[in-house]
Design a protein around this motif. Structure first.
Motif, PDB file in Angstrom:
ATOM      1  N   PRO A 158       0.867  75.568 -17.204  1.00  0.00           N
ATOM      2  CA  PRO A 158       1.504  76.413 -16.196  1.00  0.00           C
ATOM      3  C   PRO A 158       3.005  76.215 -16.068  1.00  0.00           C
ATOM      4  N   ALA A 159       3.530  75.126 -16.641  1.00  0.00           N
ATOM      5  CA  ALA A 159       4.955  74.829 -16.503  1.00  0.00           C
ATOM      6  C   ALA A 159       5.797  75.496 -17.582  1.00  0.00           C
ATOM      7  N   GLY A 160       5.122  76.099 -18.569  1.00  0.00           N
ATOM      8  CA  GLY A 160       5.837  76.772 -19.642  1.00  0.00           C
ATOM      9  C   GLY A 160       5.676  78.279 -19.565  1.00  0.00           C
ATOM     10  N   VAL A 161       5.607  78.913 -20.719  1.00  0.00           N
ATOM     11  CA  VAL A 161       5.549  80.378 -20.759  1.00  0.00           C
ATOM     12  C   VAL A 161       4.125  80.921 -20.696  1.00  0.00           C
ATOM     13  N   SER A 162       3.138  80.041 -20.619  1.00  0.00           N
ATOM     14  CA  SER A 162       1.752  80.505 -20.646  1.00  0.00           C
ATOM     15  C   SER A 162       1.403  81.510 -19.543  1.00  0.00           C
ATOM     16  N   PRO A 163       1.815  81.311 -18.283  1.00  0.00           N
ATOM     17  CA  PRO A 163       1.451  82.302 -17.268  1.00  0.00           C
ATOM     18  C   PRO A 163       1.994  83.695 -17.567  1.00  0.00           C
ATOM     19  N   GLU A 164       3.257  83.790 -17.983  1.00  0.00           N
ATOM     20  CA  GLU A 164       3.807  85.119 -18.273  1.00  0.00           C
ATOM     21  C   GLU A 164       3.220  85.705 -19.552  1.00  0.00           C
ATOM     22  N   LEU A 165       2.902  84.846 -20.546  1.00  0.00           N
ATOM     23  CA  LEU A 165       2.257  85.346 -21.755  1.00  0.00           C
ATOM     24  C   LEU A 165       0.837  85.834 -21.469  1.00  0.00           C
ATOM     25  N   THR A 166       0.131  85.133 -20.587  1.00  0.00           N
ATOM     26  CA  THR A 166      -1.212  85.588 -20.220  1.00  0.00           C
ATOM     27  C   THR A 166      -1.139  86.968 -19.581  1.00  0.00           C
ATOM     28  N   ALA A 167      -0.166  87.163 -18.716  1.00  0.00           N
ATOM     29  CA  ALA A 167      -0.001  88.473 -18.076  1.00  0.00           C
ATOM     30  C   ALA A 167       0.352  89.537 -19.107  1.00  0.00           C
ATOM     31  N   LYS A 168       1.278  89.235 -20.018  1.00  0.00           N
ATOM     32  CA  LYS A 168       1.634  90.197 -21.064  1.00  0.00           C
ATOM     33  C   LYS A 168       0.445  90.462 -21.987  1.00  0.00           C
ATOM     34  N   PHE A 169      -0.315  89.440 -22.265  1.00  0.00           N
ATOM     35  CA  PHE A 169      -1.533  89.552 -23.075  1.00  0.00           C
ATOM     36  C   PHE A 169      -2.476  90.585 -22.474  1.00  0.00           C
ATOM     37  N   LEU A 170      -2.703  90.492 -21.162  1.00  0.00           N
ATOM     38  CA  LEU A 170      -3.620  91.403 -20.485  1.00  0.00           C
ATOM     39  C   LEU A 170      -3.101  92.833 -20.442  1.00  0.00           C
ATOM     40  N   ASP A 171      -1.791  92.998 -20.617  1.00  0.00           N
ATOM     41  CA  ASP A 171      -1.187  94.324 -20.585  1.00  0.00           C
ATOM     42  C   ASP A 171      -1.140  94.971 -21.968  1.00  0.00           C
ATOM     43  N   LEU A 172      -1.550  94.233 -23.006  1.00  0.00           N
ATOM     44  CA  LEU A 172      -1.531  94.773 -24.360  1.00  0.00           C
ATOM     45  C   LEU A 172      -2.584  95.876 -24.520  1.00  0.00           C
ATOM     46  N   PRO A 173      -2.271  96.914 -25.278  1.00  0.00           N
ATOM     47  CA  PRO A 173      -3.271  97.963 -25.520  1.00  0.00           C
ATOM     48  C   PRO A 173      -4.571  97.413 -26.098  1.00  0.00           C
ATOM     49  N   GLU A 174      -4.450  96.401 -26.995  1.00  0.00           N
ATOM     50  CA  GLU A 174      -5.644  95.818 -27.602  1.00  0.00           C
ATOM     51  C   GLU A 174      -6.548  95.178 -26.562  1.00  0.00           C
ATOM     52  N   ALA A 175      -5.926  94.532 -25.569  1.00  0.00           N
ATOM     53  CA  ALA A 175      -6.713  93.866 -24.535  1.00  0.00           C
ATOM     54  C   ALA A 175      -7.421  94.862 -23.635  1.00  0.00           C
ATOM     55  N   LYS A 176      -6.883  96.056 -23.537  1.00  0.00           N
ATOM     56  CA  LYS A 176      -7.494  97.089 -22.700  1.00  0.00           C
ATOM     57  C   LYS A 176      -8.495  97.943 -23.474  1.00  0.00           C
ATOM     58  N   ARG A 177      -8.290  98.039 -24.803  1.00  0.00           N
ATOM     59  CA  ARG A 177      -9.054  99.008 -25.586  1.00  0.00           C
ATOM     60  C   ARG A 177     -10.129  98.372 -26.460  1.00  0.00           C
ATOM     61  N   GLU A 178      -9.847  97.225 -27.052  1.00  0.00           N
ATOM     62  CA  GLU A 178     -10.713  96.717 -28.111  1.00  0.00           C
ATOM     63  C   GLU A 178     -11.588  95.534 -27.706  1.00  0.00           C
ATOM     64  N   ALA A 179     -11.416  95.013 -26.515  1.00  0.00           N
ATOM     65  CA  ALA A 179     -12.206  93.855 -26.100  1.00  0.00           C
ATOM     66  C   ALA A 179     -12.309  93.836 -24.588  1.00  0.00           C
ATOM     67  N   ARG A 180     -13.273  93.064 -24.096  1.00  0.00           N
ATOM     68  CA  ARG A 180     -13.325  92.793 -22.660  1.00  0.00           C
ATOM     69  C   ARG A 180     -12.912  91.339 -22.477  1.00  0.00           C
ATOM     70  N   ILE A 181     -11.864  91.124 -21.724  1.00  0.00           N
ATOM     71  CA  ILE A 181     -11.258  89.803 -21.582  1.00  0.00           C
ATOM     72  C   ILE A 181     -11.731  89.138 -20.291  1.00  0.00           C
ATOM     73  N   VAL A 182     -12.152  87.886 -20.406  1.00  0.00           N
ATOM     74  CA  VAL A 182     -12.430  87.048 -19.244  1.00  0.00           C
ATOM     75  C   VAL A 182     -11.370  85.956 -19.223  1.00  0.00           C
ATOM     76  N   VAL A 183     -10.567  85.933 -18.179  1.00  0.00           N
ATOM     77  CA  VAL A 183      -9.479  84.957 -18.052  1.00  0.00           C
ATOM     78  C   VAL A 183      -9.915  83.835 -17.114  1.00  0.00           C
ATOM     79  N   PHE A 184      -9.650  82.593 -17.513  1.00  0.00           N
ATOM     80  CA  PHE A 184      -9.895  81.447 -16.640  1.00  0.00           C
ATOM     81  C   PHE A 184      -8.560  80.879 -16.185  1.00  0.00           C
TER      82      PHE A 184
END
Length: 329
Positions: A4-30
C-alpha cells in the motif's frame, strides 16, 4: 492489492478500469476499500464494482467485486516506506486470493507489486512468492519464475540464490527440467511450436573451456538431451548476445543460468511492459515485473502497461487451461 505504500493502490484502480478487466474476465479484488478508493483518487478513475465482506459473498456477484477485508486504515500507511503494517496487508490479500484459486473458485491470480522487505516484516522467512504460495496452498510441485515480454520470454535455471552459488546448482537434470517447464508454459500461453535458446554461464560461453567448463560438462549435454526428445532448443550461446540472436531469429524464449543474466536484458527491453509469471502451478499467477516504485507513489503517474500485460497473460493462460481441461474430459 499489493504493497500500500507504493504504486499498487493506484495500479489496482487503473487495472479495474482497463477494458480487458471489464470485458474479458470477472475480477475479484482482495484489499481494503479505503485504500482502493484512495488509489482510485490518485489514479483519477471512477470504480464500478460490487463490494462485499467475504470471499463467499463474492461468488454471487456477476460483476467485478471487491472483497473488503478492512485490513488497513489509510492513516497507517507511510507512503514510500516498507512497514510491517503494509506487509501484513499485502500478505493477507495474497493469501486470500491464493486460497480462492486453490479451491478452484478462481481461474488465475494477478497481483500488483509487493515489497519483499515489508513482506518479511509480516511473514517470517518470506523469501519470494513461490515459497509463500507453497506455504499457503501446500503445493509441492516444481514452480519457476518467468519474465515475459510480448515478443520474448526469459526462463532461468536458478533464481534467488547468491551469485557465488550458481554454478553448484547447475546440473543436466535441472536444465532439462527448466526446458520442459518453459515449453509447457509457452504452449499454455498460446505459442505454437515454441523454440528456446539457452545461454551459457561463463564469459563467451566458456570459450571452449578457457573461462570455465560448465558449458562443456553440463549445459551442452543438457541441450543435447532436450534435442533428443524432439525439442526445438539450441545453445549454449554467450549471454551478452543470446537475446539479440533470439529476437533477430524469432525464438520464443531464452533460458538463462541465473537471475540477473536475464532480468537486466528483459527490463532494458521492456520495463513498462514486463510481466513476471509463476509457471508450474495449477493456476496462472502473474504480476507486473517492476517493483513498488516508492519514489513516485501517490503522484498518479504510475504506468499501467505492465499490469495490463499481466492481466492479459493471466486471462490467456486461464482460457487455454480451461479448454485443455474440457478436452481431457
Amino acid at each position: 492489492m499489493g504493497d500500500p505504500a507504493g504504486v499498487s493502490p493506484e495500479l489496482t484502480a487503473k487495472f479495474l478500469d482497463l477494458p480487458e478487466a471489464k470485458r474479458e474476465a470477472r475480477i475479484v479484488v482482495f484489499g481494503d476499500a479505503r485504500i482502493l478508493d484512495e488509489g482510485a483518487a490518485v489514479a483519477g478513475v471512477s470504480l464500478d464494482l460490487d463490494r462485499v465482506d467475504t470471499p463467499e459473498a463474492a461468488r454471487s456477484s456477476g460483476r467485478n467485486v471487491l472483497v473488503d477485508l478492512k485490513n488497513l486504515a489509510p492513516a497507517e500507511v507511510r507512503r514510500g516506506e516498507a512497514t510491517a503494517e503494509g506487509g501484513a496487508f499485502a500478505t493477507r490479500n495474497f493469501r486470500e486470493a491464493l486460497l480462492m484459486a486453490h479451491r478452484g473458485e478462481a481461474d488465475a491470480v494477478c497481483f500488483t507489486p509487493f515489497n519483499k522487505k515489508a513482506m518479511r516484516y509480516a511473514y517470517e522467512g518470506y523469501d519470494d512468492e513461490i515459497r509463500f504460495v507453497a506455504d499457503v496452498t501446500g503445493f509441492r510441485g516444481k514452480v519457476r519464475e518467468f519474465n515475459v515480454l510480448p515478443n520474448i520470454w526469459n526462463a532461468r535455471v536458478t533464481s534467488h540464490v547468491p551469485l557465488k552459488d550458481v554454478a553448484s546448482h547447475l546440473t543436466e537434470d535441472a536444465i532439462l527440467a527448466e526446458i520442459d517447464l518453459t515449453l509447457r508454459c509457452l504452449a499454455e500461453a498460446g505459442i505454437e511450436s515454441p523454440r528456446i535458446l539457452v545461454a551459457g554461464l561463463n564469459p563467451h560461453a566458456g570459450d571452449g573451456g578457457s573461462f570455465g567448463r560448465e558449458e562443456i560438462e553440463i549445459i551442452e549435454p543438457a541441450v543435447a538431451k532436450a534435442k533428443a526428445k524432439g525439442y526445438a532448443v539450441e545453445g549454449p550461446f554467450p549471454s551478452d548476445t543470446v537475446f539479440l540472436r533470439a529476437l533477430k531469429e524469432g525464438w520464443h524464449a531464452v533460458l538463462t543460468m541465473y537471475h540477473d543474466q536475464g532480468q537486466i536484458a528483459m527490463k532494458m527491453m521492456g520495463f513498462d511492459k514486463g510481466v513476471t509469471m509463476m509457471g508450474g502451478l495449477p493456476f496462472p499467477l502473474t504480476t507486473p515485473a517492476h517493483g513498488t516504485a516508492y519514489d513516485i507513489a501517490g503522484k498518479g503517474i504510475a504506468d499501467v502497461g505492465a499490469t495490463r500485460e499481466a492481466l492479459r497473460l493471466a486471462i490467456r493462460m486461464a482460457k487455454r487451461r480451461g479448454r485443455f481441461a474440457q478436452a481431457a474430459e
